[in-house]
Design an enzyme around this catalytic site. Structure first.
Site, short mmCIF file in Angstrom:
data_model
loop_
_atom_site.label_atom_id
_atom_site.label_comp_id
_atom_site.label_asym_id
_atom_site.label_seq_id
_atom_site.Cartn_x
_atom_site.Cartn_y
_atom_site.Cartn_z
N ASP A 1 0.93 -1.23 0.01
CA ASP A 1 -0.03 0.16 -0.02
C ASP A 1 0.94 1.40 0.07
OD1 ASP A 1 -1.73 1.99 0.52
OD2 ASP A 1 -2.56 1.30 2.44
N LYS B 1 2.85 11.35 -3.06
CA LYS B 1 1.78 10.76 -3.87
C LYS B 1 0.78 11.72 -4.54
CE LYS B 1 -1.97 7.08 -3.33
NZ LYS B 1 -2.35 6.36 -2.25
N GLU C 1 -7.52 0.60 -4.36
CA GLU C 1 -7.37 0.52 -2.79
C GLU C 1 -8.67 -0.11 -2.19
OE1 GLU C 1 -5.90 4.46 -1.77
OE2 GLU C 1 -3.93 3.66 -2.71
N ASP D 1 -13.37 5.14 1.46
CA ASP D 1 -11.95 5.01 1.57
C ASP D 1 -11.38 6.65 1.86
OD1 ASP D 1 -9.35 4.81 1.81
OD2 ASP D 1 -9.05 3.50 0.07
#
Lengths: 202, 613
Positions: B8, B72, B171, B193
């Site tokens: 992850d 990211k 994800e 999420d």
């Protein structure tokens, strides 16, 4: 830039992918079951350790399966696809043209939308106009439902014609009707979306 | 072949997990600092060493100009895209950046995939240390709403870290895989999420078939720039304002004090998930201490706008799946930000059912990634993931409009064929512009790639070039073209408009492989020397003791020779030789070790009755 001119390009027959005849009534549950069953066989996850050739083939076949499922699942896309593979889908200039019997109502609707925009720009009270537009939205919503009902009826005619092994000419005639329904539907649908957008912004 | 892991790669933290072959259960690997979370922070030493994770996080305070977090947010994005981020995040964009953003760390600059590759390499090291074996393949997770360029950037990062990326998994899909395995869930599942920097909502259908369980994604939506970071930014802006008013101190949001304050505020935010109120005490440069009493209500007021921004994607995902909130059988919360009571409550109210929180929201995505890694490694499995593409794929047409060829939420792999021809005689190229997005004009969508189809000279309208667009199971676009008349295939290299091109990847890869081998060798040498050191000390201690007199003379000579040989090897940097000499010395000292051991036991027994032993 020279914008691309395109003509249609079609891959494997989606009806064949599912082992179905070229008919418009499809039992959705069976379609889904078949889709899942074929996914087990074809999905690239099952070929990660296979040869490159097999991996390529799995990618090709599973993308065709997914394309076929996505198209056949949606009743409107299904009709469009059938006409496309039969070479009878003609969007032409009709797409942007109001069907003659709707001309008057479309004209009124456009006028109402213009008024609403002007009133909004001028900061005027919009409630009355909104009400008119809402009424028009409901009206065209009903027309959309009518086209869909017509489409379902003609789809049945098509299936019957296929079952009866009808002649080329009568098939073509049904497909021309389906093509008209599609164009009419697309026109009314755009109208409804535009009204909804205008109301949302007001 | 080496081991395979699930990773992850998060905005705030990254994790690595594997499936335990004994229990069949996924587990996260604990790193050298005792946690499964590796902070996604990278720092560059003045002497060029890359530092990742916890030690890098500490440097945010001491060396913010050579340290970066939340990288990211920059993946797959161009310089023009990130103007808003630059205001809020301490990204020092290299002024020489062209399409691909380069971030300055000290006096060097790196692309986002390179920085992410440092994080991946660190996790790879964690896993290799855990297994005592090399790790060469991985499944890496990405936000479901990542576009092609962001996915390609993630895949590039994996490649740069020396990992064969077998699959990019969304994800929320990974999370549902972990939950499905854990809870034996069935039916319709909504996965909400909210991570550090991204928000995803996915609607899945879990189906039991005779061949196994199918996880079918029906729709997904999200916002790749919405997350806990935004709450932190609001908190920070609020406190800056308070400090400005009470003490008239205005500090740059990028400096050391700001980082210190941000750290305090984040731990205060975490504390408010448990407590109703918390007090901030922050030492100011003027010697005073700024104090502020925070209540959960005040935090909720700051979370509310972030929470509200998540609801539009949630409603769109449901509408696309043609479902209503109350039709969900299960609701799953993923991402650290969903620990906030306000978010839990609001999600519960919306869906009308209590969300699942049994699995650690920080770990669940990595666990799911490892489950998928395990499935792919075995090749055949009793589980199958069917995912979708989050954004519509389109081609620019006349007048800057867009013609959609693959609609959003299509199951992937997905493809579309288009036929092109020329508009004028002897035209030798047709320009194609591929975009991703839901808007109707090309300028409002994400430009993925531009390329030119080669056409042999012919009268207008005669050439027929068939172009096949294919989105693979990773959500990444491939394009192939065929001249229908000649049957000739054209290989089209589609690199994202804001991505690295192949030459750049090769260059970085060459450099990083050099570094990597060097790093690996250096680490081995250091470890071998340390071990040699300790065995040499132990041997000389044993030889100095009385017990060594019991040693046969021949043995003594052998040990001396082995000691001399090891000492000599340590001066060099051939770690394999050092290891060999260590083994030889170990072998030579076997008898000595036994004698020492026996005498240790007898001295321990001295003066004690047998009953006490």
């Amino acid at each position: 830039m020279t914008a691309p001119a395109k003509t249609s390009a079609l891959p494997a027959d989606y009806f064949c992918v599912f082992g179905l005849p070229r008919k418009l009534w499809i039992e959705m549950n069976a379609l889904e079951q078949k889709f899942l069953q074929l996914s087990w066989k074809l999905h690239p996850d099952n070929f990660v350790n296979a040869s490159e050739e097999e991996r390529e083939l799995s990618l090709k076949r599973s993308s065709e399966l997914n394309d076929a499922y996505r198209t056949l699942k949606d009743p409107v896309a299904r009709v469009e696809y059938l006409l496309a593979i039969e070479g009878e889908r003609k969007e032409g200039e009709k797409k942007q043209q109001a069907p003659p019997e709707l001309l008057e109502e479309v004209f009124e609707l456009n006028e109402s939308m213009d008024e609403l925009r002007e009133a909004k720009a001028a900061g005027l009270e919009l409630d009355g106009m909104k009400e008119r537009l809402h009424a028009a939205e409901t009206n065209f919503g009903q027309k959309l439902a009518e086209v869909d009902a017509d489409m379902r009826q003609t789809a049945k005619d098509w299936d019957n014609a296929v079952d009866a092994g009808a002649e080329e000419a009568s098939r073509k005639q049904i497909m021309a009707r389906l093509n008209d329904h599609l164009n009419r539907r697309s026109y009314i649908r755009n109208l409804v979306l535009n009204v909804a957008k205008e109301l949302e912004e007001a | 072949m080496g081991r395979i892991v699930g990773i992850d790669l998060g905005t705030t933290n990254s994790l690595v997990a594997y499936v335990d072959s004994q229990t069949g259960r996924p587990r996260c690997i604990i790193g050298p600092y005792g946690s499964t979370l590796c902070p996604s922070v990278v720092s560059l030493d003045p002497d060029g060493n890359v530092i990742v994770g916890e030690p890098a996080r500490k440097r945010l305070l001491t060396q913010p100009e050579r340290t970066i977090y939340s990288v990211k947010r920059l993946m797959g994005r161009g310089v023009a895209d990130i103007q808003d981020e630059v205001k809020l995040f301490p990204f020092r964009v290299d002024a020489a950046s062209k399409n691909v953003i380069r971030v300055q760390l000290g006096d060097k600059s790196f692309t986002a995939p390179e920085i992410s590759s440092f994080i991946l390499r660190e996790l790879k090291n964690w896993a290799e240390a855990h297994f005592g074996e090399s790790v060469d393949r991985a499944v890496i997770t990405v936000p479901a709403y990542f576009n092609d360029a962001q996915r390609q950037a993630t895949k590039d990062a994996g490649k740069l870290a020396g990992l064969d990326v077998l699959r990019l998994v969304n994800e929320p899909t990974a999370a549902s895989l972990a939950y499905g395995l854990h809870e034996k869930q069935r039916g319709l599942v909504a996965v909400y999420d909210l991570g550090g920097g991204t928000f995803d909502i996915s609607i899945l259908k879990l189906i039991a078939t005779s061949e196994g369980d199918i996880y079918q994604v029906l729709s997904t939506n999200g916002d790749t720039h919405l997350g806990g970071d935004d709450i932190d930014n609001l908190l920070q802006a609020f406190i800056h304002e308070q400090i400005l008013q009470s003490d008239e101190i205005d500090f740059s949001p990028h400096g050391e004090i700001a980082q210190e304050l941000r750290k305090e505020l984040i731990s205060l935010k975490h504390g408010l998930s448990e407590k109703e109120s918390a007090k901030l005490r922050f030492p100011l440069p003027n010697g005073k201490t700024f104090e502020f009493e925070f209540t959960r209500g005040m935090l909720d007021a700051m979370i509310r706008p972030v929470m509200e921004r998540t609801m539009t994607p949630v409603k769109r995902a449901l509408a696309d799946a043609q479902l209503k909130p109350e039709q969900m059988d299960e609701v799953v919360l993923v991402g650290g930000t969903t620990r906030t009571p306000f978010i839990r409550r609001t999600v519960q109210e919306f869906f009308g059912r209590a969300p699942h929180t049994e699995l650690n929201p920080d770990e669940v995505v990595a666990l799911g990634a490892s489950v998928q890694a395990n499935i792919l490694e075995r090749g055949v499995s009793n589980m199958l993931l069917l995912d979708v593409t989050p954004l519509s794929l389109g081609i620019e047409t006349y007048g800057g409009a867009i013609g959609k060829i693959i609609p959003r939420n299509s199951p992937i792999p997905a493809s579309a064929q288009e036929m092109y021809t020329t508009g004028v005689d002897n035209q030798t190229g047709i320009d194609i512009h591929v975009l991703q997005g839901e808007r109707e004009l090309a300028k409002d969508c994400r430009s993925l790639a531009r390329f030119t189809l080669k056409v042999p000279p012919a009268p207008a309208g005669l050439p027929r070039i068939e172009v096949k667009f294919l989105i693979d199971a990773n959500g990444i676009l491939q394009v192939g073209a065929k001249d229908v008349r000649t049957g000739e295939q054209q290989q089209i290299e589609v690199r994202p408009s804001y991505g690295l091109d192949d030459a750049e990847i090769e260059r970085i890869l060459e450099e990083s492989i050099e570094y990597a081998e060097q790093d690996f060798a250096e680490r081995q040498v250091i470890e071998a020397r340390t071990e040699a050191e300790s065995i040499l000390v132990a041997t000389s201690k044993a030889l100095a003791g009385d017990q060594s007199n019991a040693l046969p003379a021949g043995d003594r000579a052998k040990i001396d020779a082995a000691v001399a040989a090891l000492k000599e090897s340590v001066t060099g940097s051939d770690y394999k030789l050092i290891r060999k000499r260590i083994d030889e010395l170990n072998h030579a000292t076997q008898d000595l070790a036994e004698i020492v051991m026996n005498s240790a036991i007898s001295s321990a027994l001295k003066g004690k009755s047998v009953g006490e032993v």
